[in-house]
Design a protein around this motif. Structure first.
Motif, PDB file in Angstrom:
ATOM      1  N   GLU A 212      39.597  38.612  49.359  1.00  0.00           N
ATOM      2  CA  GLU A 212      38.517  37.823  50.331  1.00  0.00           C
ATOM      3  C   GLU A 212      37.370  38.568  50.034  1.00  0.00           C
ATOM      4  O   GLU A 212      36.489  37.682  49.857  1.00  0.00           O
ATOM      5  CB  GLU A 212      38.981  38.154  51.782  1.00  0.00           C
ATOM      6  CG  GLU A 212      38.098  37.433  52.728  1.00  0.00           C
ATOM      7  CD  GLU A 212      38.030  35.817  52.430  1.00  0.00           C
ATOM      8  OE1 GLU A 212      36.874  35.127  53.051  1.00  0.00           O
ATOM      9  OE2 GLU A 212      39.252  35.557  52.187  1.00  0.00           O
ATOM     10  N   ILE A 213      37.088  39.681  49.756  1.00  0.00           N
ATOM     11  CA  ILE A 213      35.704  40.254  49.636  1.00  0.00           C
ATOM     12  C   ILE A 213      35.601  39.740  48.140  1.00  0.00           C
ATOM     13  O   ILE A 213      34.195  39.407  47.879  1.00  0.00           O
ATOM     14  CB  ILE A 213      35.752  41.868  49.619  1.00  0.00           C
ATOM     15  CG1 ILE A 213      35.958  42.242  51.071  1.00  0.00           C
ATOM     16  CG2 ILE A 213      34.751  42.348  49.104  1.00  0.00           C
ATOM     17  CD1 ILE A 213      36.393  43.939  51.249  1.00  0.00           C
ATOM     18  N   GLY A 214      36.513  39.868  47.105  1.00  0.00           N
ATOM     19  CA  GLY A 214      36.100  39.354  45.830  1.00  0.00           C
ATOM     20  C   GLY A 214      35.591  37.975  45.925  1.00  0.00           C
ATOM     21  O   GLY A 214      34.770  37.313  45.177  1.00  0.00           O
TER      22      GLY A 214
ATOM     23  N   ILE B  29      32.059  37.463  47.336  1.00  0.00           N
ATOM     24  CA  ILE B  29      31.106  38.034  46.446  1.00  0.00           C
ATOM     25  C   ILE B  29      31.128  36.751  44.991  1.00  0.00           C
ATOM     26  O   ILE B  29      29.812  36.695  44.754  1.00  0.00           O
ATOM     27  CB  ILE B  29      31.412  39.276  45.655  1.00  0.00           C
ATOM     28  CG1 ILE B  29      31.457  40.378  46.646  1.00  0.00           C
ATOM     29  CG2 ILE B  29      30.659  39.810  44.446  1.00  0.00           C
ATOM     30  CD1 ILE B  29      32.154  41.660  46.031  1.00  0.00           C
ATOM     31  N   SER B  30      32.120  36.228  44.894  1.00  0.00           N
ATOM     32  CA  SER B  30      31.857  35.335  43.708  1.00  0.00           C
ATOM     33  C   SER B  30      31.081  34.067  44.248  1.00  0.00           C
ATOM     34  O   SER B  30      30.226  33.405  43.461  1.00  0.00           O
ATOM     35  CB  SER B  30      33.127  34.574  43.296  1.00  0.00           C
ATOM     36  OG  SER B  30      33.985  33.878  44.343  1.00  0.00           O
ATOM     37  N   GLY B  31      31.032  33.633  45.519  1.00  0.00           N
ATOM     38  CA  GLY B  31      30.267  32.370  46.177  1.00  0.00           C
ATOM     39  C   GLY B  31      30.731  31.187  45.724  1.00  0.00           C
ATOM     40  O   GLY B  31      30.245  30.218  46.060  1.00  0.00           O
TER      41      GLY B  31
ATOM     42  N   ILE C  41      35.468  29.436  41.047  1.00  0.00           N
ATOM     43  CA  ILE C  41      35.481  30.476  40.019  1.00  0.00           C
ATOM     44  C   ILE C  41      36.638  31.571  40.735  1.00  0.00           C
ATOM     45  O   ILE C  41      37.547  32.082  40.241  1.00  0.00           O
ATOM     46  CB  ILE C  41      34.182  31.256  40.206  1.00  0.00           C
ATOM     47  CG1 ILE C  41      33.009  30.544  39.572  1.00  0.00           C
ATOM     48  CG2 ILE C  41      34.329  32.675  39.639  1.00  0.00           C
ATOM     49  CD1 ILE C  41      31.731  30.996  39.806  1.00  0.00           C
ATOM     50  N   PHE C  42      36.487  31.884  42.038  1.00  0.00           N
ATOM     51  CA  PHE C  42      37.371  32.629  42.656  1.00  0.00           C
ATOM     52  C   PHE C  42      37.758  32.485  43.982  1.00  0.00           C
ATOM     53  O   PHE C  42      37.232  32.734  45.153  1.00  0.00           O
ATOM     54  CB  PHE C  42      36.850  34.397  42.676  1.00  0.00           C
ATOM     55  CG  PHE C  42      38.036  35.325  42.799  1.00  0.00           C
ATOM     56  CD1 PHE C  42      38.973  35.409  42.108  1.00  0.00           C
ATOM     57  CD2 PHE C  42      37.946  36.096  43.825  1.00  0.00           C
ATOM     58  CE1 PHE C  42      40.200  36.321  42.177  1.00  0.00           C
ATOM     59  CE2 PHE C  42      38.926  36.932  44.185  1.00  0.00           C
ATOM     60  CZ  PHE C  42      39.865  37.197  43.425  1.00  0.00           C
ATOM     61  N   PRO C  43      38.543  31.407  44.381  1.00  0.00           N
ATOM     62  CA  PRO C  43      38.968  31.256  45.888  1.00  0.00           C
ATOM     63  C   PRO C  43      39.711  32.084  46.506  1.00  0.00           C
ATOM     64  O   PRO C  43      40.341  33.164  46.357  1.00  0.00           O
ATOM     65  CB  PRO C  43      39.911  29.869  45.788  1.00  0.00           C
ATOM     66  CG  PRO C  43      40.595  30.175  44.347  1.00  0.00           C
ATOM     67  CD  PRO C  43      39.573  30.915  43.572  1.00  0.00           C
ATOM     68  N   GLY C  44      39.304  32.093  47.960  1.00  0.00           N
ATOM     69  CA  GLY C  44      39.909  33.143  48.795  1.00  0.00           C
ATOM     70  C   GLY C  44      41.363  32.947  49.088  1.00  0.00           C
ATOM     71  O   GLY C  44      41.847  31.886  48.747  1.00  0.00           O
ATOM     72  N   PRO C  45      42.065  33.752  49.638  1.00  0.00           N
ATOM     73  CA  PRO C  45      43.507  33.885  50.090  1.00  0.00           C
ATOM     74  C   PRO C  45      43.716  32.779  50.979  1.00  0.00           C
ATOM     75  O   PRO C  45      45.006  31.995  50.745  1.00  0.00           O
ATOM     76  CB  PRO C  45      43.788  35.305  50.637  1.00  0.00           C
ATOM     77  CG  PRO C  45      42.456  35.705  51.076  1.00  0.00           C
ATOM     78  CD  PRO C  45      41.400  35.254  50.040  1.00  0.00           C
TER      79      PRO C  45
END
Length: 251
Positions: free
Chosen positions: A22-24, A27-29, A33-37
């Motif tokens: 979740e933190i990652g 940070i990606s915003g 690019i990087f969805p949350g869990p």
């Protein structure tokens, strides 16, 4: 008490992993690019209710099953021959070295030219799992105490009886260990092949299409589905093996 502690430590590990994830994502915003869990899990539950997911899961599972059924028996048979005869072992050593040194992606691309999209994942899984099963079997053969071998020779037992009564029980733990490690390897190789060659019904094909359409949460959902499927099959096989051991012990 020990099992309870392990449970809580495992739960803590899962919570920590999700928190870092979740933190990652924050940070990606961008979910592209990087969805949350939370987003991935919602997309996962939406995905598993579709017919295309069930078809893809069935297709990948069948390829994994075929890869194991083809490679495991042949790997054990070849391993027994190589473990008992140094000439066979020396003959096969270059083949095993070539397989170990060849990049998996090269194997997939070459196999695709020969076998097409549907058979390539099965062949690649066979080629990767076969040396693992053979090597484990050879290690099991070599673990047999030489004094026991001399005892069987002293009593004049035939080679067939020696293999059945001495070597088969000795190599069983090695074979079972090889099966557990081969299952996870087989899933990885099959799905990697599917991503490249894109058969009609496959988890890897779903991943590739989601990536091409920039559906990153769905790509993560397909990946999560693959991890769960691989973990479930490994758990199921381990459970069957444990129950088989208990039945033999009771007898």
């Amino acid at each position: 008490m020990g099992s309870r502690k392990q449970y809580w430590w495992s739960l803590a590990g899962v919570v920590t992993f999700l928190a870092v994830w979740e933190i990652g994502a924050r940070i990606s915003g961008s979910y592209l690019i990087f969805p949350g869990p939370a987003m991935v899990i919602r997309r996962f539950f939406t995905l598993v209710q579709t017919g295309r997911f069930l078809g893809a899961l069935g297709g990948s599972f069948l390829r994994v099953l075929l890869g194991i059924l083809l490679s495991a028996p042949l790997g054990v048979a070849v391993g027994i021959m190589a473990g008992l005869d140094k000439r066979v072992n020396a003959f096969l050593a270059p083949l095993f070295s070539v397989i170990a040194a060849t990049p998996v992606m090269s194997v997939i691309l070459i196999a695709f030219l020969v076998f097409g999209s549907e058979r390539t994942p099965v062949f690649t899984a066979f080629l990767m799992v076969f040396p693992v099963m053979a090597a484990n079997t050879i290690a099991g053969i070599r673990s047999v105490d030489h004094k026991l071998r001399e005892l069987f020779t002293l009593y004049g037992l035939s080679r067939k009886e020696t293999i059945r009564r001495l070597y088969i029980p000795a190599i069983m733990p090695f074979i079972l260990g090889g099966m557990r490690s081969s299952l996870s390897l087989c899933w990885k190789v099959v799905v990697a092949s599917e991503v490249l060659v894109q058969p009609l019904l496959a988890l890897g094909t779903g991943m590739q299409r989601a990536k091409a359409q920039l559906e990153t949460p769905e790509l993560f959902a397909w990946t999560l589905a693959t991890v769960i499927a691989a973990a479930f099959t490994e758990w199921a096989v381990s459970t069957l093996l444990r129950s088989g051991k208990k039945r033999r012990f009771r007898k």
